[in-house]
Write a protein that holds these residues in place. Structure first.
Motif, PDB file in Angstrom:
ATOM      1  N   ARG A   1       0.839  -1.206   0.000  1.00 42.17           N
ATOM      2  CA  ARG A   1       0.000   0.000   0.000  1.00 42.17           C
ATOM      3  C   ARG A   1       0.877   1.259   0.000  1.00 42.17           C
ATOM      4  NH1 ARG A   1      -5.231   1.004  -0.966  1.00 42.17           N
ATOM      5  NH2 ARG A   1      -5.319   2.490   0.757  1.00 42.17           N
ATOM      6  N   THR A   2       2.194   1.075   0.099  1.00 41.71           N
ATOM      7  CA  THR A   2       3.090   2.232   0.178  1.00 41.71           C
ATOM      8  C   THR A   2       3.807   2.528  -1.138  1.00 41.71           C
ATOM      9  OG1 THR A   2       4.977   0.867   0.885  1.00 41.71           O
ATOM     10  CG2 THR A   2       3.550   1.753   2.618  1.00 41.71           C
ATOM     11  N   HIS A   3       3.816   1.588  -2.061  1.00 49.50           N
ATOM     12  CA  HIS A   3       4.577   1.709  -3.307  1.00 49.50           C
ATOM     13  C   HIS A   3       4.022   2.839  -4.186  1.00 49.50           C
ATOM     14  CE1 HIS A   3       6.768   0.468  -6.889  1.00 49.50           C
ATOM     15  NE2 HIS A   3       7.402  -0.433  -6.165  1.00 49.50           N
ATOM     16  N   THR A   4       4.925   3.573  -4.844  1.00 47.78           N
ATOM     17  CA  THR A   4       4.477   4.625  -5.764  1.00 47.78           C
ATOM     18  C   THR A   4       3.696   4.034  -6.933  1.00 47.78           C
ATOM     19  OG1 THR A   4       6.598   4.502  -6.938  1.00 47.78           O
ATOM     20  CG2 THR A   4       6.392   6.183  -5.223  1.00 47.78           C
ATOM     21  N   GLY A   5       3.973   2.753  -7.231  1.00 47.67           N
ATOM     22  CA  GLY A   5       3.253   2.091  -8.323  1.00 47.67           C
ATOM     23  C   GLY A   5       1.756   2.019  -8.089  1.00 47.67           C
ATOM     24  N   LEU A   6       1.331   1.976  -6.821  1.00 51.45           N
ATOM     25  CA  LEU A   6      -0.103   1.950  -6.516  1.00 51.45           C
ATOM     26  C   LEU A   6      -0.758   3.246  -6.980  1.00 51.45           C
ATOM     27  CD1 LEU A   6      -2.603   0.689  -5.186  1.00 51.45           C
ATOM     28  CD2 LEU A   6      -1.852   1.678  -3.011  1.00 51.45           C
ATOM     29  N   VAL A   7      -0.093   4.367  -6.726  1.00 55.46           N
ATOM     30  CA  VAL A   7      -0.626   5.661  -7.153  1.00 55.46           C
ATOM     31  C   VAL A   7      -0.706   5.714  -8.684  1.00 55.46           C
ATOM     32  CG1 VAL A   7      -0.319   8.165  -7.063  1.00 55.46           C
ATOM     33  CG2 VAL A   7       0.354   6.752  -5.107  1.00 55.46           C
ATOM     34  N   LYS A   8       0.337   5.229  -9.343  1.00 52.68           N
ATOM     35  CA  LYS A   8       0.372   5.221 -10.809  1.00 52.68           C
ATOM     36  C   LYS A   8      -0.792   4.407 -11.373  1.00 52.68           C
ATOM     37  CE  LYS A   8       3.657   4.521 -14.618  1.00 52.68           C
ATOM     38  NZ  LYS A   8       2.918   3.652 -15.520  1.00 52.68           N
ATOM     39  N   ARG A   9      -1.028   3.224 -10.793  1.00 55.90           N
ATOM     40  CA  ARG A   9      -2.114   2.364 -11.278  1.00 55.90           C
ATOM     41  C   ARG A   9      -3.485   3.004 -11.021  1.00 55.90           C
ATOM     42  NH1 ARG A   9       0.817   0.334 -14.557  1.00 55.90           N
ATOM     43  NH2 ARG A   9       2.187  -1.414 -14.074  1.00 55.90           N
ATOM     44  N   LEU A  10      -3.625   3.707  -9.913  1.00 50.93           N
ATOM     45  CA  LEU A  10      -4.893   4.386  -9.610  1.00 50.93           C
ATOM     46  C   LEU A  10      -5.166   5.500 -10.617  1.00 50.93           C
ATOM     47  CD1 LEU A  10      -4.686   4.524  -5.711  1.00 50.93           C
ATOM     48  CD2 LEU A  10      -6.384   3.256  -7.054  1.00 50.93           C
ATOM     49  N   PHE A  11      -4.113   6.231 -10.994  1.00 52.74           N
ATOM     50  CA  PHE A  11      -4.277   7.269 -12.018  1.00 52.74           C
ATOM     51  C   PHE A  11      -4.676   6.641 -13.360  1.00 52.74           C
ATOM     52  CE2 PHE A  11      -1.973  10.430  -9.386  1.00 52.74           C
ATOM     53  CZ  PHE A  11      -2.753  11.537  -9.657  1.00 52.74           C
TER      54      PHE A  11
ATOM     55  N   VAL B   1      -8.045   7.954 -14.941  1.00 59.28           N
ATOM     56  CA  VAL B   1      -7.838   8.971 -15.987  1.00 59.28           C
ATOM     57  C   VAL B   1      -7.709   8.288 -17.357  1.00 59.28           C
ATOM     58  CG1 VAL B   1      -6.393  10.901 -16.735  1.00 59.28           C
ATOM     59  CG2 VAL B   1      -6.629  10.400 -14.275  1.00 59.28           C
ATOM     60  N   PRO B   2      -8.753   8.333 -18.169  1.00 66.57           N
ATOM     61  CA  PRO B   2      -8.725   7.670 -19.490  1.00 66.57           C
ATOM     62  C   PRO B   2      -7.576   8.164 -20.367  1.00 66.57           C
ATOM     63  CG  PRO B   2     -10.953   8.414 -18.963  1.00 66.57           C
ATOM     64  CD  PRO B   2     -10.042   8.996 -17.925  1.00 66.57           C
ATOM     65  N   GLU B   3      -7.223   9.435 -20.250  1.00 67.69           N
ATOM     66  CA  GLU B   3      -6.153   9.993 -21.075  1.00 67.69           C
ATOM     67  C   GLU B   3      -4.803   9.322 -20.788  1.00 67.69           C
ATOM     68  OE1 GLU B   3      -9.231  13.275 -20.714  1.00 67.69           O
ATOM     69  OE2 GLU B   3      -8.375  11.709 -19.441  1.00 67.69           O
ATOM     70  N   ILE B   4      -4.624   8.826 -19.552  1.00 65.50           N
ATOM     71  CA  ILE B   4      -3.375   8.127 -19.212  1.00 65.50           C
ATOM     72  C   ILE B   4      -3.389   6.731 -19.809  1.00 65.50           C
ATOM     73  CG2 ILE B   4      -2.009   7.128 -17.324  1.00 65.50           C
ATOM     74  CD1 ILE B   4      -2.716   9.541 -15.639  1.00 65.50           C
ATOM     75  N   SER B   5      -4.490   6.001 -19.627  1.00 66.09           N
ATOM     76  CA  SER B   5      -4.575   4.642 -20.182  1.00 66.09           C
ATOM     77  C   SER B   5      -4.545   4.663 -21.705  1.00 66.09           C
ATOM     78  CB  SER B   5      -5.844   3.931 -19.685  1.00 66.09           C
ATOM     79  OG  SER B   5      -6.991   4.701 -19.954  1.00 66.09           O
ATOM     80  N   ASP B   6      -4.977   5.790 -22.320  1.00 65.09           N
ATOM     81  CA  ASP B   6      -4.948   5.922 -23.783  1.00 65.09           C
ATOM     82  C   ASP B   6      -3.583   6.392 -24.301  1.00 65.09           C
ATOM     83  OD1 ASP B   6      -7.566   5.161 -23.841  1.00 65.09           O
ATOM     84  OD2 ASP B   6      -8.380   7.196 -24.057  1.00 65.09           O
ATOM     85  N   GLY B   7      -2.710   6.813 -23.402  1.00 59.42           N
ATOM     86  CA  GLY B   7      -1.374   7.246 -23.806  1.00 59.42           C
ATOM     87  C   GLY B   7      -1.276   8.717 -24.175  1.00 59.42           C
ATOM     88  N   VAL B   8      -2.375   9.464 -24.004  1.00 61.31           N
ATOM     89  CA  VAL B   8      -2.354  10.897 -24.330  1.00 61.31           C
ATOM     90  C   VAL B   8      -1.595  11.660 -23.246  1.00 61.31           C
ATOM     91  CG1 VAL B   8      -3.761  12.957 -24.735  1.00 61.31           C
ATOM     92  CG2 VAL B   8      -4.511  10.735 -25.624  1.00 61.31           C
ATOM     93  N   VAL B   9      -1.867  11.293 -21.999  1.00 62.73           N
ATOM     94  CA  VAL B   9      -1.181  11.900 -20.851  1.00 62.73           C
ATOM     95  C   VAL B   9      -0.235  10.863 -20.264  1.00 62.73           C
ATOM     96  CG1 VAL B   9      -1.456  12.844 -18.522  1.00 62.73           C
ATOM     97  CG2 VAL B   9      -3.027  13.530 -20.348  1.00 62.73           C
TER      98      VAL B   9
END
Length: 346
Positions: A181-191, A195-203
């Motif tokens: 629950r402390t890994h920065t990767g958790l925050v990345k996966r939540l974004f 955020v569709p723009e992140i999963s789409d590669g725009v952001v």
């Protein structure tokens, strides 16, 4: 004649189809187990071999009289199958088959999870002790060790929780999945989830700096000049980032725009503080940041947290001064230079 039940042979073939356990593998294990059982039950002092016919299920025990010294295979043997060996064979078969099924299921689970390092999973909290919390992921349980837990969070039985898979280990009891629950990767996966723009590669998320349970800074950029990366992550009326904050139990999140220009990036990284100027030492990768007098405490943050996270985010060592402190130090330097000049002239 001693033989395995024909239904058992049929069941083994069905297992081969359903679970991918080759019948030859089970037969080989069964022959080895029966050889051991024969030696223990009949107290023999010679080398033996057990043979099972995979078509008929017929079982035969052989006493080895001579072996090939190179291959170790029997070249001279005699059948010594006991008349009452059927009962032992049936019991041993059940044990071996049960064990092989368990091993196969563990292997399937490991194959399913072995490439999921870095994924986010949702589970149900089972139990907690001084060492770790158990998370039920459905077909398997995961361990949330104490050092991967956020100190401010309280994990209650039955609550649903999202975690980051930080490690997967192969054990004799199946895959051991370690989550965080402390890994920065958790925050990345939540974004990526919100955020569709992140999963789409725009952001794109360029970097994340985090002090779990307290504050996170995320640097984002856009691959489309018409898309504001910070606005996309914040969402309409803050709805997207609010979902992430809620999942992280109220952890504060600063989203800043990434810049290739170090001066601009450092300015952004100290948000919400406003920066007057940034002086860079490229060789030492050191930045002296000047802020207005009323912005100093905000720029540094509680116990230095804002400045510390900005340094992690940018990769630069950062020293923050107020305008008054900066002018005072400049004046001291002018006086020192003047004194040195006077001494030189004398």
């Amino acid at each position: 004649m001693i033989q395995l039940n024909r239904k058992l042979i049929a069941a083994l073939r069905e297992l081969e189809k359903e679970k991918g356990i080759k019948i030859e593998t089970i037969i080989e294990a069964l022959e080895f187990a029966l050889k051991s059982a024969y030696g223990k039950n009949y107290d023999v002092d010679y080398e033996s071999r057990v043979d099972i016919n995979t078509k008929t299920g017929e079982i035969k025990v052989y006493k080895i009289l001579e072996e090939n010294s190179d291959s170790g295979e029997s070249v001279n043997e005699v059948e010594v199958t006991p008349d009452d060996f059927g009962r032992i064979a049936a019991q041993t078969a059940k044990q071996v088959i049960r064990q092989r099924i368990q091993e196969a299921e563990r292997e399937v689970l490991y194959e399913e999870f072995k490439d999921r390092h870095g994924d986010m999973v949702t589970g149900i909290i089972q139990q907690s002790d001084a060492r770790y919390t158990l998370i039920d992921l459905g077909r398997v349980e995961a361990l949330l060790p104490r050092h991967e837990q956020v100190l401010r969070e309280r994990y209650k039985h039955g609550d649903r929780i999202k975690c980051y898979i930080s490690d997967i280990r192969k054990t004799t009891k199946g895959p051991q999945i370690i989550v965080s629950r402390t890994h920065t990767g958790l925050v990345k996966r939540l974004f990526e989830l919100e955020v569709p723009e992140i999963s789409d590669g725009v952001v794109e998320i360029k970097n994340i700096a985090r002090e779990a349970g307290y504050r996170t800074k995320a640097a984002v950029s856009s691959n489309d000049k018409n898309v504001d990366p910070v606005g996309a992550c914040v969402g309409p009326k803050g709805s997207r980032v609010r979902m992430i904050v809620d999942e992280l139990w109220g952890e504060k999140i600063d989203i800043v725009e990434y810049k290739n220009n170090a001066e601009e990036f450092i300015k952004n990284s100290l948000s919400p503080a406003r920066v007057v100027k940034v002086l860079l030492d490229e060789e030492e990768k050191f930045a002296l940041v000047v802020v207005s007098n009323d912005q100093l405490s905000l720029a540094i943050g509680k116990e230095g947290q804002n400045a510390r996270l900005a340094a992690k985010l940018t990769g630069w060592k950062i020293d923050i001064k107020s305008e008054a402190q900066y002018e005072e130090e400049l004046e001291e330097m002018r006086v020192e230079r003047g004194e040195r000049k006077e001494k030189t002239e004398k």
